[in-house]
Design an enzyme around this catalytic site. Structure first.
Site, PDB file in Angstrom:
ATOM      1  N   ARG A  60       0.806  -1.216   0.000  1.00 18.52           N
ATOM      2  CA  ARG A  60       0.000   0.000   0.000  1.00 18.52           C
ATOM      3  C   ARG A  60       0.843   1.272   0.000  1.00 18.52           C
ATOM      4  O   ARG A  60       0.370   2.330  -0.398  1.00 18.52           O
ATOM      5  CB  ARG A  60      -0.910   0.030   1.241  1.00 18.52           C
ATOM      6  N   ASP A 135     -11.372  -0.928  -4.452  1.00 18.54           N
ATOM      7  CA  ASP A 135     -10.816  -0.814  -3.102  1.00 18.54           C
ATOM      8  C   ASP A 135     -10.593  -2.149  -2.403  1.00 18.54           C
ATOM      9  O   ASP A 135     -10.309  -2.181  -1.214  1.00 18.54           O
ATOM     10  CB  ASP A 135     -11.681   0.108  -2.237  1.00 18.54           C
ATOM     11  N   LEU A 159     -12.091  11.506  -0.052  1.00 14.11           N
ATOM     12  CA  LEU A 159     -11.816  12.462  -1.111  1.00 14.11           C
ATOM     13  C   LEU A 159     -12.976  13.438  -1.258  1.00 14.11           C
ATOM     14  O   LEU A 159     -14.137  13.039  -1.232  1.00 14.11           O
ATOM     15  CB  LEU A 159     -11.582  11.741  -2.437  1.00 14.11           C
ATOM     16  N   CYS A 242     -22.215   4.641   7.780  1.00 15.23           N
ATOM     17  CA  CYS A 242     -22.629   5.938   8.322  1.00 15.23           C
ATOM     18  C   CYS A 242     -22.258   7.011   7.314  1.00 15.23           C
ATOM     19  O   CYS A 242     -21.139   7.031   6.803  1.00 15.23           O
ATOM     20  CB  CYS A 242     -21.918   6.195   9.654  1.00 15.23           C
ATOM     21  N   ASP A 243     -23.201   7.896   7.028  1.00 13.45           N
ATOM     22  CA  ASP A 243     -22.984   8.963   6.043  1.00 13.45           C
ATOM     23  C   ASP A 243     -22.769  10.332   6.668  1.00 13.45           C
ATOM     24  O   ASP A 243     -22.576  11.312   5.937  1.00 13.45           O
ATOM     25  CB  ASP A 243     -24.190   9.058   5.100  1.00 13.45           C
TER      26      ASP A 243
END
Length: 350
Positions: A60, A135, A159, A242-243
């Site tokens: 990564r 992802d 982002l 969760c947003d």
């Protein structure tokens, strides 16, 4: 005879044709601090149970750590901007709230299919080697997307795009081509701390830094065991993700739902599912309801655990019979959550 367009422009045009609303290019070594930040985050234990983050950290840290031949990274984004307010059901205690990104088709499948199509086109067009990633691979899409000019990593660590707010699914193509890089994104969060204040479980120890162990998305999706008691009330009626930190971002006002890929349109049965229906699901029923959804990956037991936490927070005594049955569930995590929910509904004031 018309002038032949540069390859970079043709890549952007093809990406748009395939449903990507954002496309940028970065040199493979354009995010040098990514590895340092990742190592510190892992050292502090903020990845929780996500052992795979630690196990493949060397991959990564940089694109070359995963594939030494890579020279350029094509960063891509698909919009999933919601038409409705993701926070509208916060007080609807008889339903479970599912994160916007999981209410439609599985984005892994949709984005990867488009990435592969773009990759096939590019390999034919330019005769290069390449690899495509969503992802599920050890790729740091967010810092690479920032380096490629798609936006910047906001204080919530996701982002942020000037054109699409906080609602982008990201993908990347690594290629052996030497492509002209785009101008990197620049931070435009300013003094805003709305995302930090919105977090129900204080998962941000400081701006631009997330403690996954306190994050509701982590707790309801990645975490397999009992949810720590200190976070249960904060979870409210959120049963998958969760947003909140994304939904309050002021840059979302520029995100047009018309740009959203139609595959991500919410399924009616996932926009406001009744807790009573979900608590009755066995494994076969769970698989049927969540077929084609990223939610299917967490399995029935983890979903029922999440629904029991939401039931315990609901104050809805009508859920007691369904909760009571689950106190004898064969899965000990489910049974423990059912016992907690039963106590909350029985002994807590309305």
């Amino acid at each position: 005879m018309p002038e032949h367009k540069p390859l970079e422009n043709r890549i952007r045009a093809k990406a748009a044709e395939l449903g990507f609303v954002a496309c940028g290019i970065a040199a493979a070594d354009s995010a040098p601090r990514t590895g340092e930040r990742l190592r510190q985050w892992l050292h502090d234990g903020m990845h929780g149970d996500m052992i795979w983050m630690e196990a493949r950290a060397h991959h990564r840290e940089s694109p070359a750590g995963l594939w030494p031949e890579v020279r350029s990274v094509i960063a891509l984004g698909m919009s999933y901007a919601p038409a409705a307010d993701p926070l509208a059901l916060a007080d609807a205690h008889d339903v479970g709230r599912i994160s916007v990104y999981a209410q439609g088709a599985d984005y892994h499948d949709v984005v990867k299919r488009a990435l592969k199509a773009l990759g096939r086109w590019l390999a034919t067009e330019a005769g290069c080697d390449l690899k495509v990633f969503v992802d599920t691979a050890p790729v740091m899409e967010k810092p690479l997307s920032e380096a490629a000019g798609l936006g910047w990593q906001g204080k919530h660590t996701n982002l942020v795009s000037r054109a699409h707010g906080s609602w982008l699914f990201l993908g990347a193509i690594y290629t052996t081509l030497d492509l002209a890089p785009d101008t990197p994104g620049s931070d435009a969060c300013g003094s805003c701390d709305a995302c930090q204040r919105a977090c129900p479980t204080d998962a941000f120890p400081q701006p631009y830094r997330l403690d996954a162990r306190r994050c509701i998305s982590y707790l309801t999706i990645e975490h397999a065991g009992p949810i720590p008691h200190e976070f249960r009330k904060g979870i409210g009626n959120r049963i998958y993700g969760c947003d909140d930190c994304l939904a309050v971002c002021p840059w979302n006002k520029f995100a047009a739902t018309a740009a959203r890929n139609l595959a991500f349109a919410p399924r009616a049965e996932l926009t406001a599912p009744m807790l009573s229906d979900l608590l009755a699901l066995d494994d076969a029923g769970f698989r049927q309801v969540f077929a084609g959804s990223p939610i299917k990956r967490i399995g029935r037991n983890r979903m029922i655990r999440n629904c029991l936490i939401a039931a315990g927070n609901s104050g809805n005594g009508a859920l007691l019979p369904a909760v009571g049955v689950l106190r004898d569930d064969p899965d000990p995590v489910v049974a423990e959550a059912a016992g907690w929910a039963h106590d909350q509904l029985t002994f807590s004031p309305p």
